[in-house]
Design a protein around this motif. Structure first.
Motif, short mmCIF file in Angstrom:
data_model
loop_
_atom_site.label_atom_id
_atom_site.label_comp_id
_atom_site.label_asym_id
_atom_site.label_seq_id
_atom_site.Cartn_x
_atom_site.Cartn_y
_atom_site.Cartn_z
N VAL A 51 0.81 -1.23 0.00
CA VAL A 51 0.00 0.00 0.00
C VAL A 51 0.84 1.27 0.00
O VAL A 51 0.30 2.36 -0.09
N GLY A 52 2.16 1.14 0.09
CA GLY A 52 2.96 2.35 0.10
C GLY A 52 4.44 2.07 0.24
O GLY A 52 4.87 0.94 0.43
N LYS A 53 5.21 3.17 0.12
CA LYS A 53 6.66 3.10 0.23
C LYS A 53 7.14 4.34 0.98
O LYS A 53 6.65 5.44 0.74
N ALA A 54 8.07 4.16 1.91
CA ALA A 54 8.56 5.28 2.70
C ALA A 54 10.07 5.15 2.88
O ALA A 54 10.61 4.05 2.91
N TYR A 55 10.73 6.30 3.00
CA TYR A 55 12.19 6.28 3.19
C TYR A 55 12.62 7.32 4.23
O TYR A 55 13.78 7.71 4.27
N PHE A 56 11.68 7.77 5.07
CA PHE A 56 12.08 8.66 6.16
C PHE A 56 11.07 8.52 7.30
O PHE A 56 10.06 7.85 7.19
N GLY A 57 11.41 9.18 8.42
CA GLY A 57 10.55 9.12 9.59
C GLY A 57 11.17 8.36 10.73
O GLY A 57 10.61 8.28 11.82
N PHE A 58 12.37 7.79 10.51
CA PHE A 58 13.04 6.99 11.53
C PHE A 58 14.39 7.62 11.88
O PHE A 58 14.97 8.38 11.10
N THR A 59 14.91 7.30 13.04
CA THR A 59 16.21 7.80 13.48
C THR A 59 17.33 6.95 12.88
O THR A 59 17.08 5.88 12.30
N ASP A 60 18.57 7.43 13.02
CA ASP A 60 19.71 6.66 12.52
C ASP A 60 19.81 5.31 13.22
O ASP A 60 20.15 4.29 12.59
N GLU A 61 19.51 5.27 14.51
CA GLU A 61 19.57 4.02 15.25
C GLU A 61 18.49 3.05 14.75
O GLU A 61 18.74 1.85 14.57
N GLU A 62 17.29 3.58 14.50
CA GLU A 62 16.22 2.74 13.96
C GLU A 62 16.56 2.24 12.56
O GLU A 62 16.23 1.11 12.20
N GLU B 72 -0.82 11.60 5.18
CA GLU B 72 -1.69 12.78 5.20
C GLU B 72 -3.05 12.54 4.57
O GLU B 72 -4.01 13.26 4.86
N GLY B 73 -3.15 11.57 3.71
CA GLY B 73 -4.43 11.33 3.04
C GLY B 73 -4.34 10.10 2.16
O GLY B 73 -3.28 9.49 2.01
N LEU B 74 -5.46 9.76 1.57
CA LEU B 74 -5.54 8.53 0.78
C LEU B 74 -6.42 8.80 -0.44
O LEU B 74 -7.43 9.48 -0.35
N ASN B 75 -6.00 8.25 -1.57
CA ASN B 75 -6.78 8.38 -2.80
C ASN B 75 -6.85 7.04 -3.51
O ASN B 75 -5.99 6.18 -3.32
N ARG B 76 -7.87 6.89 -4.35
CA ARG B 76 -7.94 5.69 -5.19
C ARG B 76 -6.85 5.76 -6.25
O ARG B 76 -6.48 6.83 -6.72
N SER B 77 -6.33 4.58 -6.63
CA SER B 77 -5.27 4.55 -7.63
C SER B 77 -5.38 3.26 -8.44
O SER B 77 -5.38 2.16 -7.88
N THR B 78 -5.44 3.42 -9.75
CA THR B 78 -5.47 2.25 -10.63
C THR B 78 -4.07 1.72 -10.90
O THR B 78 -3.90 0.63 -11.45
N ARG B 79 -3.06 2.49 -10.51
CA ARG B 79 -1.66 2.09 -10.74
C ARG B 79 -1.16 1.12 -9.68
O ARG B 79 -0.14 0.47 -9.86
#
Length: 549
Positions: A457-468, A505-512
């Protein structure tokens, strides 16, 4: 190139902003024209070499080393320029036909700008043979345009301002009338010349930004009646400027908040700028009077041009917040209450509804402000409410100043959505993170044809500390079950896996996307080592958040 290479190398290793600024100031002080001007252009994204592309660089290194070894090395290092710089044969520097002597940044830029497509491989090969490892890395970063040294365009301009007594806003005022190597700019900054003459009738005005509101502290200190309250729309901040040259030609431009001219991507907006003024507002996609999700706007962003079908299917519009200039009158030093009244009158003269006034939020006191933030549906129709990501609070008495001054403006975003997901795939990052698996694809549960399954449902590459980051990287390496090039599939099942709490922040429909949903600004909120993957959220919980659910 040696001084420029050393600059990039030190910037890439320096995490502190002020230390980066000091490095830049020293470089600009010690480096002569025009080299320092081309360095400034590289740092601010002002250089582009159409015939030097990553595919060409891969071809050059493949001719000099085992392609399979290069592929494995690139997978491990994660950065094309660094991999080629490390693997380029040193023996080339000792060949008798290799030119000795210092290679200047000016020489590289000017020769690449004028070289034909067939000449570029020869030039790059000769330069790579002459340079050492750091020099090769800097050259390749310059050529590809992806410096990735943690220097923003504004920081580079701030460093130029520090050469004298200028403010960065003064440089931004004239920036769009300048071209590399910026010799008149440096002369002005050092007190050796006058302010560069900018005859642009539609210049970019440095934007005023807001501080996040600290609910616990600020609501107890600030007087609510001192602030105008506006909706914070989920689009992108823009300036729409138009004016006439001395010869009577009308110039119309649309700028992003960073000053990038995005006019060619939004000709449908530019054609509406039939005025001599500059407005500050939010760019949105509005179809049949309804504000569409940010994902619709993304389809038009980062494009050089927009075709008729794209414009027809995703028509752009501006909701105006502020009036910065009208005719020859600069309004930025006027209080917001006056600018707002002038804006209301001005928008009344604009004949097309695609440029409309952003409405004020009619509330009294902090309780009503907080209620509007929590549930905009009570004050707006559903389509508009879904496009609101929070509130803006602007001091009625505030003038429009560049940067982010503390006190006049605040942004109070809505609380993010949270969902528990399961880590499914991981990929190495770039730059400093090239040794870590730092890009994470995560999923939630749904019922498939074969029973319960995880769907991304998604991909993320930030929000964590260096230790995490180190903890997740260790988990990825110890729990890899498949490899797909640079991507690792990690163990994920009902009983085995890592649960990631993701904020968005929000969610939308996606055919991709296979899941049928797309997240807005996902980031890792926290690691749920305590939670078994079987207890992660289901797709139905996300679908319930969709705007038309």
């Amino acid at each position: 190139m040696q001084a420029f290479s050393q600059l990039l190398d030190r910037l890439s290793l320096e995490p502190r902003r002020l230390a980066k600024e000091a490095l830049l100031v020293r470089y600009f002080q010690e480096t002569a024209n025009p080299d320092r001007g081309y360095a400034l252009a590289a740092l601010t994204g002002g250089l582009s070499f159409k015939n030097a592309k990553p595919a060409l660089l891969r071809s050059l290194i493949s001719e000099r080393t085992d392609p399979q070894l290069f592929a494995l090395s690139y997978d491990f290092v994660g950065d094309l320029s660094e991999t080629i710089a490390l693997m380029w044969p040193e023996a080339g520097r000792n060949r008798p036909d290799v030119t000795n002597g210092e290679l200047t940044l000016t020489q590289v830029v000017t020769e690449l700008e004028t070289a034909g497509k067939t000449d570029v491989p020869r030039l790059l090969t000769a330069w790579l043979d002459r340079l050492d490892e750091t020099g090769r890395w800097a050259l390749l970063k310059l050529v590809t345009g992806g410096l990735r040294v943690g220097v923003s365009s504004r920081l580079a301009k701030t460093s130029v301002a520090k050469l004298g007594c200028l403010d960065v806003s003064q440089i931004e005022e004239v920036w769009h009338g300048l071209k590399p190597p910026y010799e008149t700019l440096f002369a002005w900054a050092e007190g050796k010349g006058t302010r560069p003459d900018n005859q642009d009738p539609a210049p970019f005005r440095p934007v005023m930004l807001a501080h996040p509101l600290d609910e616990a502290r600020d609501t107890g200190i600030l007087v609510a009646a001192d602030y105008a309250v506006e909706w914070k729309w989920d689009g992108i901040r823009v300036q729409a400027a138009a004016g006439e040259t001395s010869s009577g030609e009308t110039v119309r431009r649309l700028y992003s908040r960073t000053g990038e001219d995005i006019s060619r991507a939004f000709p449908d907006i530019v054609e509406l700028l039939d005025f001599n003024a500059c407005i500050d507002g939010e760019l949105l996609i509005v179809h049949d009077g309804k504000v569409k999700p940010f994902s619709d706007l993304q389809k038009r962003l980062n494009r050089k041009t927009a075709g008729p079908k794209l414009i027809r299917d995703h028509p752009a519009a501006i909701r105006a917040y502020d009036l910065l200039q009208i005719g020859d009158e600069d309004l930025r030093d006027r209080p917001f209450v006056e600018r707002r009244k002038r804006l209301e009158v001005f928008i009344g003269t604009v004949s097309d509804p695609r440029i409309e006034l952003s409405p004020m939020v009619e509330v009294n006191g902090w309780d009503e402000i907080a209620a509007a933030r929590a549930d905009p549906h009570k004050l707006l129709r559903s389509d508009d409410a879904e496009a609101v990501e929070g509130l803006m609070l602007k001091q009625w008495a505030s003038s429009y100043v560049s940067g982010r001054p503390k006190g006049p403006w605040f942004k109070w975003k809505r609380e993010p959505f949270l969902v528990d997901t399961v880590l499914m795939y991981a990929q190495r990052g770039h730059g400093k993170r090239s040794s870590f698996y730092s890009d994470y694809t995560f999923g939630v549960w749904r019922r498939g044809d074969a029973g319960e399954e995880l769907v991304p449902v998604g991909k993320a590459y930030f929000g964590f500390t260096d230790e995490e980051l180190r903890e997740i990287d260790r988990f990825v390496r110890n729990n890899t079950i498949n490899r797909f090039g640079p991507v690792r599939e990690v163990e994920h099942g009902k009983d085995q896996g890592l649960v990631l709490e993701v904020a968005f922040e929000g969610l939308n429909r996606s055919t991709r996307h296979k899941s049928g949903v797309a997240m807005r600004f996902p980031r890792i909120s926290r690691l749920r080592w305590d939670k078994p993957p079987a207890e992660a959220d289901r797709l139905e919980a996300l679908e319930a958040l969709l705007p038309d659910s």
